[in-house]
Scaffold this motif. Structure first.
Motif, PDB file in Angstrom:
ATOM      1  N   THR A 447     -39.166 -11.556 -15.446  1.00 26.29           N
ATOM      2  CA  THR A 447     -39.201 -11.589 -13.983  1.00 26.29           C
ATOM      3  C   THR A 447     -38.166 -12.566 -13.435  1.00 26.29           C
ATOM      4  N   ASP A 448     -38.107 -13.741 -13.999  1.00 25.98           N
ATOM      5  CA  ASP A 448     -37.163 -14.761 -13.536  1.00 25.98           C
ATOM      6  C   ASP A 448     -35.711 -14.315 -13.737  1.00 25.98           C
ATOM      7  N   ALA A 449     -35.442 -13.673 -14.880  1.00 26.35           N
ATOM      8  CA  ALA A 449     -34.070 -13.265 -15.186  1.00 26.35           C
ATOM      9  C   ALA A 449     -33.546 -12.246 -14.191  1.00 26.35           C
ATOM     10  N   TYR A 450     -34.426 -11.362 -13.720  1.00 22.41           N
ATOM     11  CA  TYR A 450     -33.967 -10.295 -12.843  1.00 22.41           C
ATOM     12  C   TYR A 450     -33.928 -10.684 -11.372  1.00 22.41           C
ATOM     13  N   VAL A 451     -34.333 -11.874 -11.026  1.00 21.37           N
ATOM     14  CA  VAL A 451     -34.206 -12.321  -9.639  1.00 21.37           C
ATOM     15  C   VAL A 451     -33.221 -13.477  -9.502  1.00 21.37           C
ATOM     16  N   SER A 452     -32.749 -13.997 -10.613  1.00 21.49           N
ATOM     17  CA  SER A 452     -31.842 -15.139 -10.556  1.00 21.49           C
ATOM     18  C   SER A 452     -30.461 -14.717 -10.071  1.00 21.49           C
ATOM     19  N   LEU A 453     -29.912 -15.460  -9.127  1.00 24.20           N
ATOM     20  CA  LEU A 453     -28.548 -15.244  -8.660  1.00 24.20           C
ATOM     21  C   LEU A 453     -27.563 -16.197  -9.327  1.00 24.20           C
ATOM     22  N   ASP A 454     -28.081 -17.064 -10.199  1.00 24.11           N
ATOM     23  CA  ASP A 454     -27.248 -18.006 -10.937  1.00 24.11           C
ATOM     24  C   ASP A 454     -26.862 -17.346 -12.255  1.00 24.11           C
ATOM     25  N   ALA A 455     -25.579 -17.023 -12.437  1.00 27.34           N
ATOM     26  CA  ALA A 455     -25.125 -16.273 -13.606  1.00 27.34           C
ATOM     27  C   ALA A 455     -25.419 -17.013 -14.906  1.00 27.34           C
ATOM     28  N   ASP A 456     -25.225 -18.332 -14.918  1.00 28.34           N
ATOM     29  CA  ASP A 456     -25.465 -19.093 -16.146  1.00 28.34           C
ATOM     30  C   ASP A 456     -26.947 -19.122 -16.481  1.00 28.34           C
ATOM     31  N   GLU A 457     -27.787 -19.322 -15.467  1.00 27.48           N
ATOM     32  CA  GLU A 457     -29.226 -19.332 -15.699  1.00 27.48           C
ATOM     33  C   GLU A 457     -29.701 -17.966 -16.191  1.00 27.48           C
ATOM     34  N   GLN A 458     -29.181 -16.919 -15.583  1.00 27.78           N
ATOM     35  CA  GLN A 458     -29.580 -15.566 -15.971  1.00 27.78           C
ATOM     36  C   GLN A 458     -29.163 -15.274 -17.413  1.00 27.78           C
ATOM     37  N   SER A 459     -27.955 -15.665 -17.778  1.00 27.25           N
ATOM     38  CA  SER A 459     -27.474 -15.441 -19.138  1.00 27.25           C
ATOM     39  C   SER A 459     -28.335 -16.176 -20.155  1.00 27.25           C
ATOM     40  N   ASP A 460     -28.710 -17.414 -19.817  1.00 27.87           N
ATOM     41  CA  ASP A 460     -29.555 -18.197 -20.723  1.00 27.87           C
ATOM     42  C   ASP A 460     -30.933 -17.557 -20.890  1.00 27.87           C
ATOM     43  N   LEU A 461     -31.482 -17.057 -19.802  1.00 20.70           N
ATOM     44  CA  LEU A 461     -32.800 -16.415 -19.871  1.00 20.70           C
ATOM     45  C   LEU A 461     -32.743 -15.148 -20.717  1.00 20.70           C
ATOM     46  N   PHE A 462     -31.697 -14.341 -20.523  1.00 26.69           N
ATOM     47  CA  PHE A 462     -31.593 -13.113 -21.308  1.00 26.69           C
ATOM     48  C   PHE A 462     -31.428 -13.415 -22.796  1.00 26.69           C
ATOM     49  N   ALA A 463     -30.687 -14.466 -23.120  1.00 25.72           N
ATOM     50  CA  ALA A 463     -30.545 -14.843 -24.522  1.00 25.72           C
ATOM     51  C   ALA A 463     -31.902 -15.198 -25.125  1.00 25.72           C
ATOM     52  N   LYS A 464     -32.701 -15.949 -24.389  1.00 31.11           N
ATOM     53  CA  LYS A 464     -34.032 -16.327 -24.875  1.00 31.11           C
ATOM     54  C   LYS A 464     -34.951 -15.108 -24.986  1.00 31.11           C
ATOM     55  N   ILE A 465     -34.823 -14.185 -24.030  1.00 34.49           N
ATOM     56  CA  ILE A 465     -35.653 -12.980 -24.050  1.00 34.49           C
ATOM     57  C   ILE A 465     -35.343 -12.132 -25.274  1.00 34.49           C
ATOM     58  N   HIS A 466     -34.060 -11.883 -25.511  1.00 30.72           N
ATOM     59  CA  HIS A 466     -33.661 -11.091 -26.677  1.00 30.72           C
ATOM     60  C   HIS A 466     -34.156 -11.732 -27.969  1.00 30.72           C
ATOM     61  N   ALA A 467     -33.974 -13.046 -28.067  1.00 30.26           N
ATOM     62  CA  ALA A 467     -34.379 -13.747 -29.287  1.00 30.26           C
ATOM     63  C   ALA A 467     -35.884 -13.655 -29.503  1.00 30.26           C
ATOM     64  N   ARG A 468     -36.634 -13.787 -28.437  1.00 35.28           N
ATOM     65  CA  ARG A 468     -38.099 -13.779 -28.568  1.00 35.28           C
ATOM     66  C   ARG A 468     -38.627 -12.390 -28.949  1.00 35.28           C
ATOM     67  N   ILE A 469     -38.056 -11.351 -28.353  1.00 37.88           N
ATOM     68  CA  ILE A 469     -38.504  -9.997 -28.654  1.00 37.88           C
ATOM     69  C   ILE A 469     -38.348  -9.686 -30.137  1.00 37.88           C
ATOM     70  N   THR A 470     -37.199 -10.041 -30.696  1.00 32.14           N
ATOM     71  CA  THR A 470     -36.966  -9.727 -32.107  1.00 32.14           C
ATOM     72  C   THR A 470     -37.698 -10.685 -33.045  1.00 32.14           C
ATOM     73  N   ASP A 471     -37.752 -11.962 -32.689  1.00 27.50           N
ATOM     74  CA  ASP A 471     -38.449 -12.912 -33.553  1.00 27.50           C
ATOM     75  C   ASP A 471     -39.924 -12.553 -33.691  1.00 27.50           C
ATOM     76  N   GLN A 472     -40.534 -12.140 -32.589  1.00 22.37           N
ATOM     77  CA  GLN A 472     -41.953 -11.796 -32.592  1.00 22.37           C
ATOM     78  C   GLN A 472     -42.203 -10.312 -32.898  1.00 22.37           C
TER      79      GLN A 472
END
Length: 510
Positions: A447-472
């Protein structure tokens, strides 16, 4: 472990080729391209459908405010000539003037506002409305050719949704008395696209005619072919036989070995291109269908991931550009994070993890699927090899959707493609019935990643999301796809980088 499931079909067709070769080829002087789809075509209103076949048809008969360049994902003007982000929750869209609906009436801001406000209403239950509901509040007519969009919240991907999901309808299409007729345009909308519907027999045949008043400057260009006939032919062998005989000019999603064999015949041309569609397994990690079931155990989910020979299945059953993937998005897409946990094919590791989880004797597992049955069968065979008593339940997509919504599915083989939007939002949004993870923290990150207008924050969130999906292992990334087409030798059909078939680009060779 792969077994050839399509060779028999191609062998039978090749054996029949001498009989079919004598059949007269279709006369291209009638300027008609004849297309075959495996899926039944029932509803032509893309505001209420999802399957790729419906997207292909919508690209022919519909227009959206913006378009997406298939080579780089950039936005191009379509019905809209310009747009201005007034503030984070207000967007003004200026429309082209003089664009005509297929009945000859001009499109105005009233039609655009009507379409968005109607599909977004709770009564419509529109799939387009479901796509935009996270950000869309209301559309307001400012001028005859200017619409103001009011957002519920800031949302950087609103333009993407405008480009790929909401075809514009005439004001009043779904009713004007406060009630909504969701089937009003199912038999053929009064569209704005390069082709108009001239006849439609649901589940049988759709006839489209090039629209003479299609607007200049469209990113779709100036379509060449005068008439397109789309037939529903569920049996792939029948499609292939009719292609050889000359009564079909274009089919797609053909198994590789069939495409390669038939492509050697003089009556047939084989084309192969990339596809951004990806395959994956969704696993009921949250125990939504089966509380305390085996798939709620991380070791079991990791065992499932190690058990599947993704490379071999991709190479043997898809071929071309298909390859194993490690993340929850096609590797070619912008922003795709590949710094994720990977699971090599390792049956022994899978058996070890099952034993550690207390399932050394395996367990029963029903894998649902709605397309690509040979791939589903290969997945089940690999799971059986490590001791998991897996069975494939192949159903229609509508049946799978209902069962998933009712929390009756603990695992299913799905695919995602057709536009540039990644599948993360649709599969891990907190309100999506596709989300079987049970991970509230991940859902909040999405939810946070898709409403963020800060490109760096959004990129960091997507990296964490991808990592979590595969790790778990909330899902098992499987493979990317490659598309095989069989066409009439005289048909020129360009293939785009994103693998989406745009029939309006086809033309007859000299």
């Amino acid at each position: 472990m792969i077994r050839n499931r399509t060779g028999l079909v191609s062998a039978c067709l090749i054996a029949a080729a001498p009989l079919l070769a004598g059949t007269a080829l279709a006369d291209k002087s009638d300027d008609t391209m004849r297309v075959a789809f495996t899926e039944d075509i029932i509803n032509l209103d893309y505001n209420f459908t999802t399957k790729r076949e419906y997207i292909i048809i919508s690209e022919l008969i519909d227009e959206t405010l913006l378009a997406i360049n298939p080579s780089d994902g950039s936005y191009a003007p379509a019905l809209a000539s310009d747009y201005t982000q007034v503030d984070p929750v207000t967007l003004d869209v200026t429309l082209r003037e003089g664009i005509l609906f297929h009945d000859g009436t001009e499109m105005t801001a009233e039609d655009v506002a009507y379409t968005y406000n109607t599909v977004a209403s709770g009564e419509s239950q529109s799939l387009s409305g479901a796509r935009i509901e996270v950000w869309f509040d209301r559309a307001e007519v400012l001028e005859p050719y200017k619409v103001r969009f009011h957002f519920k919240q800031q949302y950087p991907l609103a333009l993407q949704d405008m480009a790929i999901r909401v075809p514009i309808r005439k004001a009043g299409t779904y009713g004007t008395d406060g009630t909504i007729d969701v089937n009003a345009a199912s038999g053929g909308p009064v569209g704005l696209g390069p082709y108009k519907v001239t006849s439609f027999e649901p589940g049988d045949e759709l006839v489209l005619e090039r629209f003479a008043e299609y607007y200049d400057g469209s990113p779709k260009g100036d379509p060449s072919i005068g008439t397109i006939v789309i037939r529903s032919l569920p049996d792939e062998g029948t499609q292939q036989a009719e292609l050889i005989s000359g009564s079909i000019d274009w089919i797609y999603d053909v198994p590789r070995d069939v495409a390669e064999n038939l492509g050697n015949m003089p009556q047939v041309k084989h084309l192969s291109g990339p596809d951004r569609r990806i395959g994956f397994l969704i696993l009921d990690a949250g125990g939504l269908a089966e509380p305390d079931g085996p798939l709620t155990d991380l070791k079991v989910r990791r065992a499932v991931a190690h058990a599947i020979d993704r490379e071999e299945i991709a190479a043997a059953l898809i071929g071309g550009a298909a390859a194993a993937i490690d993340g929850a998005r096609h590797p070619s897409e912008l922003g795709c994070n590949q710094q994720v946990t990977t699971y090599e094919y390792d049956p022994e590791k899978a058996r070890q993890l099952l034993a550690e989880a207390g399932y050394e004797d395996g367990f029963e597992m029903e894998l649902w699927g709605y397309r690509d049955k040979p791939m589903g069968e290969a997945i089940v065979a690999d799971l059986n090899e490590v001791g998991i008593d897996a069975t494939l339940r192949q159903v229609k997509l509508d049946s799978l959707n209902v069962a998933r919504a009712n929390r009756q599915i603990s695992s299913y083989f799905g695919t995602w493609g057709g536009d540039t939007a990644p599948p993360i939002r649709q599969h891990f949004d907190p309100d999506s019935d596709r989300n079987l993870s049970g991970d509230a923290e991940l859902a909040q990150m999405v939810t946070d990643a898709y409403v963020s207008l800060d490109a760096d924050e959004q990129s960091d969130l997507f990296a964490k999301i991808h990592a979590r999906i595969t790790d778990q292992v909330y899902w098992v990334p499987l493979w990317s796809y490659s598309v095989n087409y069989l066409t009439d030798p005289d048909l020129d059909f360009p293939t785009d980088d994103d693998g989406f078939p745009r029939l309006y680009k086809a033309s007859w060779g000299e």
